[in-house]
Design a protein around this motif. Structure first.
Motif, PDB file in Angstrom:
ATOM      1  N   ALA A 116       0.664  -1.249  -0.065  1.00  0.00           N
ATOM      2  CA  ALA A 116       0.169   0.084   0.024  1.00  0.00           C
ATOM      3  C   ALA A 116       0.908   1.467   0.008  1.00  0.00           C
ATOM      4  O   ALA A 116       0.498   2.298  -0.441  1.00  0.00           O
ATOM      5  CB  ALA A 116      -0.969   0.113   1.106  1.00  0.00           C
ATOM      6  N   TRP A 117       2.230   1.167   0.579  1.00  0.00           N
ATOM      7  CA  TRP A 117       3.076   2.519   0.393  1.00  0.00           C
ATOM      8  C   TRP A 117       3.637   2.715  -0.805  1.00  0.00           C
ATOM      9  O   TRP A 117       4.291   3.750  -1.136  1.00  0.00           O
ATOM     10  CB  TRP A 117       4.131   2.129   1.790  1.00  0.00           C
ATOM     11  CG  TRP A 117       4.891   0.888   1.614  1.00  0.00           C
ATOM     12  CD1 TRP A 117       5.988   0.900   0.753  1.00  0.00           C
ATOM     13  CD2 TRP A 117       4.744  -0.281   1.967  1.00  0.00           C
ATOM     14  NE1 TRP A 117       6.598  -0.380   0.768  1.00  0.00           N
ATOM     15  CE2 TRP A 117       5.968  -1.174   1.570  1.00  0.00           C
ATOM     16  CE3 TRP A 117       3.882  -0.778   2.922  1.00  0.00           C
ATOM     17  CZ2 TRP A 117       6.122  -2.358   1.838  1.00  0.00           C
ATOM     18  CZ3 TRP A 117       3.829  -2.339   3.205  1.00  0.00           C
ATOM     19  CH2 TRP A 117       5.006  -3.116   2.722  1.00  0.00           C
ATOM     20  N   GLN A 118       3.318   1.921  -1.768  1.00  0.00           N
ATOM     21  CA  GLN A 118       3.805   2.082  -3.200  1.00  0.00           C
ATOM     22  C   GLN A 118       2.766   2.540  -4.079  1.00  0.00           C
ATOM     23  O   GLN A 118       1.777   2.110  -4.235  1.00  0.00           O
ATOM     24  CB  GLN A 118       4.533   0.895  -3.702  1.00  0.00           C
ATOM     25  CG  GLN A 118       5.742   0.290  -2.997  1.00  0.00           C
ATOM     26  CD  GLN A 118       6.311  -0.838  -3.968  1.00  0.00           C
ATOM     27  OE1 GLN A 118       5.591  -1.376  -4.569  1.00  0.00           O
ATOM     28  NE2 GLN A 118       7.545  -1.095  -3.674  1.00  0.00           N
ATOM     29  N   LEU A 119       2.963   3.668  -4.795  1.00  0.00           N
ATOM     30  CA  LEU A 119       2.164   4.256  -5.739  1.00  0.00           C
ATOM     31  C   LEU A 119       2.070   3.524  -7.012  1.00  0.00           C
ATOM     32  O   LEU A 119       1.234   3.167  -7.656  1.00  0.00           O
ATOM     33  CB  LEU A 119       2.288   5.771  -5.895  1.00  0.00           C
ATOM     34  CG  LEU A 119       1.293   6.443  -7.040  1.00  0.00           C
ATOM     35  CD1 LEU A 119      -0.122   6.541  -6.481  1.00  0.00           C
ATOM     36  CD2 LEU A 119       1.812   7.926  -7.286  1.00  0.00           C
ATOM     37  N   LEU A 120       3.465   3.167  -7.196  1.00  0.00           N
ATOM     38  CA  LEU A 120       3.911   2.439  -8.482  1.00  0.00           C
ATOM     39  C   LEU A 120       4.414   1.238  -8.042  1.00  0.00           C
ATOM     40  O   LEU A 120       5.277   0.881  -7.360  1.00  0.00           O
ATOM     41  CB  LEU A 120       4.849   3.108  -9.213  1.00  0.00           C
ATOM     42  CG  LEU A 120       4.301   4.485  -9.736  1.00  0.00           C
ATOM     43  CD1 LEU A 120       5.770   5.159 -10.599  1.00  0.00           C
ATOM     44  CD2 LEU A 120       3.202   4.395 -10.774  1.00  0.00           C
ATOM     45  N   PRO A 121       3.446   0.002  -8.289  1.00  0.00           N
ATOM     46  CA  PRO A 121       4.085  -1.236  -7.736  1.00  0.00           C
ATOM     47  C   PRO A 121       5.352  -1.735  -8.337  1.00  0.00           C
ATOM     48  O   PRO A 121       5.634  -1.595  -9.579  1.00  0.00           O
ATOM     49  CB  PRO A 121       3.090  -2.213  -8.217  1.00  0.00           C
ATOM     50  CG  PRO A 121       2.374  -1.848  -9.249  1.00  0.00           C
ATOM     51  CD  PRO A 121       2.377  -0.259  -9.117  1.00  0.00           C
ATOM     52  N   GLY A 122       6.265  -2.395  -7.481  1.00  0.00           N
ATOM     53  CA  GLY A 122       7.477  -2.978  -7.875  1.00  0.00           C
ATOM     54  C   GLY A 122       8.124  -3.738  -6.733  1.00  0.00           C
ATOM     55  O   GLY A 122       7.646  -3.512  -5.853  1.00  0.00           O
ATOM     56  N   ASP A 123       9.446  -4.149  -7.000  1.00  0.00           N
ATOM     57  CA  ASP A 123       9.997  -4.992  -6.192  1.00  0.00           C
ATOM     58  C   ASP A 123      10.662  -3.751  -5.158  1.00  0.00           C
ATOM     59  O   ASP A 123      10.966  -2.697  -5.294  1.00  0.00           O
ATOM     60  CB  ASP A 123      11.066  -5.996  -6.682  1.00  0.00           C
ATOM     61  CG  ASP A 123      10.499  -6.915  -7.660  1.00  0.00           C
ATOM     62  OD1 ASP A 123       9.394  -7.238  -7.559  1.00  0.00           O
ATOM     63  OD2 ASP A 123      11.144  -7.208  -8.635  1.00  0.00           O
ATOM     64  N   GLY A 124      10.943  -4.627  -3.882  1.00  0.00           N
ATOM     65  CA  GLY A 124      11.706  -4.063  -2.721  1.00  0.00           C
ATOM     66  C   GLY A 124      10.995  -2.736  -2.080  1.00  0.00           C
ATOM     67  O   GLY A 124       9.799  -2.721  -2.527  1.00  0.00           O
ATOM     68  N   ASN A 125      11.647  -2.211  -1.261  1.00  0.00           N
ATOM     69  CA  ASN A 125      11.167  -1.312  -0.185  1.00  0.00           C
ATOM     70  C   ASN A 125      11.852  -0.050  -0.320  1.00  0.00           C
ATOM     71  O   ASN A 125      12.265   0.552   0.891  1.00  0.00           O
ATOM     72  CB  ASN A 125      10.846  -1.733   1.441  1.00  0.00           C
ATOM     73  CG  ASN A 125      10.033  -2.787   1.360  1.00  0.00           C
ATOM     74  OD1 ASN A 125       8.690  -2.923   0.527  1.00  0.00           O
ATOM     75  ND2 ASN A 125      10.206  -3.827   2.227  1.00  0.00           N
ATOM     76  N   MET A 126      12.302   0.193  -1.438  1.00  0.00           N
ATOM     77  CA  MET A 126      13.219   1.301  -1.471  1.00  0.00           C
ATOM     78  C   MET A 126      12.786   2.686  -1.124  1.00  0.00           C
ATOM     79  O   MET A 126      13.631   3.385  -0.365  1.00  0.00           O
ATOM     80  CB  MET A 126      13.613   1.606  -3.072  1.00  0.00           C
ATOM     81  CG  MET A 126      14.744   2.550  -3.183  1.00  0.00           C
ATOM     82  SD  MET A 126      16.450   2.067  -2.467  1.00  0.00           S
ATOM     83  CE  MET A 126      16.682   3.625  -1.619  1.00  0.00           C
TER      84      MET A 126
END
Length: 485
Positions: A116-126
């Protein structure tokens, strides 16, 4: 109604039973009245990673192997989303807790598992690392990592996390938005499995002002309440002390977090209604574990197996669970996987052979359980991690450097530590677990210890010798949640 119902599981991360139902969470209370409320539901572990492992696999931590020291759900056991996906279900999840991600083995079986904290889904928690790092020492290598992979996505996600995510709450509003969008984009008539981890009740307690002011004492302002120290480790080692009045304030903030999340659950129900899916959906609302808010001299949810951490809310509403009333049989979160497979009409005989839970579906013919178990396989954080965080530890803190296992019947609970400690509580009369009867009832303690040992010897334990590497952004995010590495 379609042949197989939809299944939606909402985890209220860190919700303990005594603070959830009735006036604190009217939506959950309504769901329980219209469906089935399991009043004696208990987690298999006191913190997120092993508890979710048990919920997903229907097995206890020592069998599924995801716990401190091996922070990964390996693929030896099938998961609930895998089993439902194999049966034709569309599977979608949203998580607000970094433990419940692909990186820690929880993506298996999901067509999509959104952070949920990503606006654009992708790998990792950068993004978390980019937003949280405040000092030069911890920023070493940050630019290189930010430019790795997809730097544009990293930058967009970091900006989103800093300026938009968690503005309304701790992510539940964003979670409902993602689910609503997904419901609107679906095509076809496949049943779905929907999962959401919502982290509002987790430390730190920072509910929206309008909710906090409903619960705070009249003489305590929102600013003063949220300014209280909430670091559990500083409290544990005695660097911070709270008065009983201050703990009342922290409990008020905690209840406000739950009330806020309860309204988001109402919004999720509305989204399912608007999508035309409500009548065909089984909705499960459950806590993965509880919380100590000054209880037993602790904060957070580590180092013990008391009911403040194990007794959780569980309500199930929908086809097959209508008007079930209150069920007061002992129920474990390991029971959810077989229960929901029964609800979906999925046989999965090989998986059922591995389950340690038993179905609590109203149509199941399983007998009520006589006991259930809980495990705390390793201390989290370790003593070394605590020392790095707070400095030299008082001698009394080292008593937490142990593993714990517990067996519970309707009347008694026996807890044994790897350090040789033994506790016995008459939980039917001493629900706060204040007075251990181990010395007064040695024969009963010995009987329950024997049952515990027989259970431990009754199944094959996971092989977890291989260490799991946690570094970079994931480590930073976990530490923000209080999980010191």
């Amino acid at each position: 109604m379609r042949d197989s119902p939809n299944i939606a599981v909402v985890v209220m991360d860190t919700a303990r039973d005594s603070d959830v139902i009735s006036s604190t969470a009217p939506t959950i209370a309504e769901l329980g009245e219209a469906g089935t409320r399991y009043t004696e539901a208990f987690s298999a572990a006191p913190w997120t990673l092993p508890s979710h492992g048990s919920l997903f696999t229907g097995s206890y931590p020592s069998k599924h192997g995801a716990y401190s020291g091996h922070e990964h759900l390996d693929d030896a056991l099938p998961t609930l989303p895998e089993l439902l996906g194999d049966a034709g279900y569309e599977t979608f999840g949203v998580t607000n807790n970094t433990w419940i991600t692909d990186e820690f083995g929880f993506g298996r079986g999901f067509d999509t598992l959104r952070k949920a904290w990503q606006l654009l889904p992708g790998d990792g928690n950068m993004l978390w690392e980019m937003v949280q790092v405040q000092d030069e020492e911890n920023s070493e290598g940050l630019l290189e990592r930010a430019l790795s992979g997809n730097p544009i996505r990293n930058a967009v996600n970091a900006a989103y996390a800093r300026f938009a995510y968690a503005r309304r709450d701790s992510g539940a509003g964003r979670t409902v938005d993602l689910i609503d969008d997904w419901l609107g984009s679906r095509s076809g008539d496949r049943p779905f499995f929907l999962f959401a981890n919502c982290i509002e009740p987790h430390l730190e307690y920072e509910p929206p002002r309008e909710y906090a002011e409903e619960f705070l004492p009249d003489d305590v302002s929102y600013a003063d309440a949220t300014a209280l120290e909430q670091d559990p480790w500083e409290y544990l080692v005695g660097n911070v002390n709270h008065s009983s009045e201050e703990f009342d304030v922290l409990r008020a903030l905690y209840r406000a977090e739950i009330a806020s999340l309860d309204d988001r659950i109402a919004e999720l129900r509305d989204a399912l209604v608007a999508a035309g899916e409500w009548e065909d959906t089984i909705l499960v609302v459950v806590g993965d574990h509880g919380e100590n808010i000054g209880d037993h001299g602790m904060m957070d949810h580590q180092y013990c197996l008391y009911d403040t951490l194990l007794h959780v809310p569980l309500v199930i509403q929908g086809p097959g669970f209508e008007d079930g009333g209150e069920v007061d049989d002992l129920t474990s979160l390991v029971d959810l996987a077989p229960t929901l497979l029964d609800a979906a009409g999925v046989d999965a005989p090989d998986a059922r052979e591995e389950f340690q839970g038993r179905s609590v579906h109203p149509d199941a013919d399983a007998e009520s359980r006589e006991e259930l178990y809980a495990e705390y396989m390793n201390p989290q954080p370790t003593m070394a991690a605590l020392e790095r965080q707070v400095g030299e530890l008082p001698e009394y803190v080292y008593r937490f450097d142990r593993s714990l296992r517990a067996v519970r019947t309707e009347e008694y609970k026996f807890i044994r530590g790897s350090d040789g400690t033994r506790e016995l509580y008459h939980v039917a009369e001493d629900s706060a677990e204040r007075s251990s009867l181990e010395n007064e009832r040695p024969e009963l303690a010995a009987e329950l210890e024997e049952r515990l040992d027989e259970w431990i010897d009754s199944f094959e334990h996971a092989e977890t010798s291989e260490e799991v590497d946690i570094s970079g952004a994931r480590k930073q995010q976990l530490e923000e949640l209080g999980y010191l590495q």
